[in-house]
Design an enzyme around this catalytic site. Sequence first.
Site, PDB file in Angstrom:
ATOM      1  NE  ARG A  35      44.329  23.676  42.762  1.00 42.34           N
ATOM      2  CZ  ARG A  35      43.596  24.041  41.729  1.00 42.34           C
ATOM      3  NH1 ARG A  35      43.707  23.400  40.585  1.00 42.34           N
ATOM      4  NH2 ARG A  35      42.752  25.036  41.837  1.00 42.34           N
ATOM      5  CE  LYS A 197      30.350  41.593  34.566  1.00 39.83           C
ATOM      6  NZ  LYS A 197      29.740  40.671  33.622  1.00 39.83           N
ATOM      7  N   GLY A 353      39.731  32.974  44.127  1.00 40.61           N
ATOM      8  CA  GLY A 353      40.233  33.422  42.837  1.00 40.61           C
ATOM      9  C   GLY A 353      41.291  34.506  42.847  1.00 40.61           C
ATOM     10  N   GLY A 376      35.995  28.505  43.698  1.00 38.41           N
ATOM     11  CA  GLY A 376      34.539  28.352  43.613  1.00 38.41           C
ATOM     12  C   GLY A 376      33.936  27.818  44.906  1.00 38.41           C
TER      13      GLY A 376
HETATM   14  P1  AMP Z   1      36.429  38.821  40.504  1.00 39.34           P
HETATM   15  O1  AMP Z   1      36.766  37.594  39.727  1.00 39.34           O
HETATM   16  O2  AMP Z   1      34.988  39.175  40.510  1.00 39.34           O
HETATM   17  O3  AMP Z   1      37.036  38.811  41.894  1.00 39.34           O
HETATM   18  O4  AMP Z   1      37.087  40.035  39.717  1.00 39.34           O
HETATM   19  C1  AMP Z   1      38.460  40.187  39.591  1.00 39.34           C
HETATM   20  C2  AMP Z   1      38.742  41.127  38.475  1.00 39.34           C
HETATM   21  O5  AMP Z   1      38.192  42.389  38.765  1.00 39.34           O
HETATM   22  C3  AMP Z   1      40.198  41.372  38.249  1.00 39.34           C
HETATM   23  O6  AMP Z   1      40.559  40.787  37.031  1.00 39.34           O
HETATM   24  C4  AMP Z   1      40.339  42.881  38.199  1.00 39.34           C
HETATM   25  O7  AMP Z   1      41.104  43.337  37.117  1.00 39.34           O
HETATM   26  C5  AMP Z   1      38.899  43.337  38.040  1.00 39.34           C
HETATM   27  N1  AMP Z   1      38.676  44.705  38.546  1.00 39.34           N
HETATM   28  C6  AMP Z   1      39.005  45.196  39.743  1.00 39.34           C
HETATM   29  N2  AMP Z   1      38.703  46.515  39.817  1.00 39.34           N
HETATM   30  C7  AMP Z   1      38.182  46.872  38.634  1.00 39.34           C
HETATM   31  C8  AMP Z   1      37.699  48.091  38.082  1.00 39.34           C
HETATM   32  N3  AMP Z   1      37.697  49.221  38.794  1.00 39.34           N
HETATM   33  N4  AMP Z   1      37.232  48.072  36.816  1.00 39.34           N
HETATM   34  C9  AMP Z   1      37.246  46.935  36.104  1.00 39.34           C
HETATM   35  N5  AMP Z   1      37.684  45.750  36.569  1.00 39.34           N
HETATM   36  C10 AMP Z   1      38.147  45.710  37.815  1.00 39.34           C
END
Ligand code: AMP
Length: 395
Positions: A35, A197, A353, A376
Site C-alpha cells: 500500500r 455467498k 478481497g 470494499g
Molecule cells: P467472498 O468473500 O464472498 O469472495 O468469499 C470467499 C470465500 O468463499 C473463500 O474463503 C472461500 O473459501 C469460500 N468458498 C469458495 N467456494 C466455496 C464453497 N464451494 N463452499 C464454501 N465456501 C466456499
Amino acid sequence: MQQLEQANFRGKKVLVRVDFNVPLNEAKEVTDATRINAAKPTIDYIRSQGGRCIIVTHLGRPKGNDPELSLQHIQGTVAQILGAEVHFSPATVGAEALAAANSLKDGEVLLLENVRFHTEETAGEKGFAAALADLADFYVNDAFGTAHRAHASTTVVASFFETEKYMGKLLAQEVEALNKVIKDGESPVLGIIGGAKVSSKLTIIENMLDALDHLIIGGGMVYTFIHAQGGKIGTSICEPELKDAALQLMEKAKAKNVQLHLPVDVVIADDFSPTATTATAPVDQIPDAWMALDAGPKSREAFGALVLASKTILWNGPLGVFEMESFAYGTIALGQAVAKATAKGAFSLVGGGDSVAAVKQFGLADQMSYISTGGGAMLESLEGKELPGIKALNI
Ligand code: AMP
C-alpha cells in the site's frame, strides 16, 4: 474530476490522504508495504513539482490514542520507500500539527499521527475535517481502499477546498481500470464472480449484466442456483431463501443476452476439512452428506476456454475453498487461464478481497493487467454505487 497534473503545487502544502493501513508484526515492523508503494507515484509527483506533502492515513482500528498503532512505527519504511526524509507529527490536527506543516520546505514530507486516534474521523465530523483542511492549501485523495467511507479525511475534508482538490494517481488508476471493464470493455467481456455467498454478490451481478457478454458463477454461490433449479446439492453451502432471486437473475441474464456459465462438475468432500475424502460429481447430483468445495476438471477446462476467448475479464471471488490445497485447483486453473489471456492481450481486472489474496498466493499477481487495492471500495463500485470519497472531489 481534476487530475493531479492540472495543479500547480510549487510552494504549496498538500494534504494527501493515503491508505497506509499496512500489516505490522510483533516488533512493529511493516510486513507488507504494497500500500505504501502504491501511493508512492502520487507523493513523488507532488514532491517533484515542489509541493509539500502532509500525509494523512489510518492504521488499524484504534479505540482512541493507542501507541501500538502509532504511525511512528511506519515512518522509517515510508522514508525508505520514498527515498526521502519523513518528518513525523505526533498530533494529527491542531497547533502542533500546523506548526509542523508550516515548517515544511518544498518537496518535503510530513506524516501525521493516525487519523483514527480521533473518533471524529469515522464519524465524518465537520469540525475535525475543517481542522485537517486548515493544515494545507490543496487536498489530494489517493486512498481507494477507503473511498467508500464518508469519513472526515476521506470525504468531508474535501468540502473545505473549493477547487483545490484532486484525485491521486492510484485513485485515478482504479477508476480507469473499472471503466475499462464496466463502461468500455472490449467484447467479449467476461465476468467471473465467485466467493461464498449469493447474498453478498447479488447486487454486483445484477449491476454488471449490462456490461457483460458472459458470466461465470463459481464458488459457494453455485449451489443456491443449482438448488433453485431442482438439483441435488448435498450439504453444500446454500441460501434457500434466495432461490427466487437466483432464478430471476438467470432470467435477467437471458433477457440481456448474457450467457451464464455454472460449473458442470465439482470436487466434493465428506467434510469441510483439508484431510477430507474427496471425489468428483456432476454439479446437480451431489450425494447426501457430501459438500461441493471446488470446480471439477470438466468445469475448469470449459472456464479456461471461455477465459481464453475473452478480451476483457473481471474476476471477483475464488472458485472454491482455495485456502485448502485439495480445493484450490479450480481457482489456480482459472488464475492461470486469466494470466494466459492477459499475455495474449486481454485486459484483466482482479478485485475484491479473496480473489486478490488467491492470485497473490499462487504467484500470479504480476500476470494480471490490474489488481485493485481496495476490497470494499471495489465491490461497492461494481454494485454501481458512487463512492463518497470520489464524489467529494467533484467541483
Ligand atoms: P467472498 O468473500 O464472498 O469472495 O468469499 C470467499 C470465500 O468463499 C473463500 O474463503 C472461500 O473459501 C469460500 N468458498 C469458495 N467456494 C466455496 C464453497 N464451494 N463452499 C464454501 N465456501 C466456499
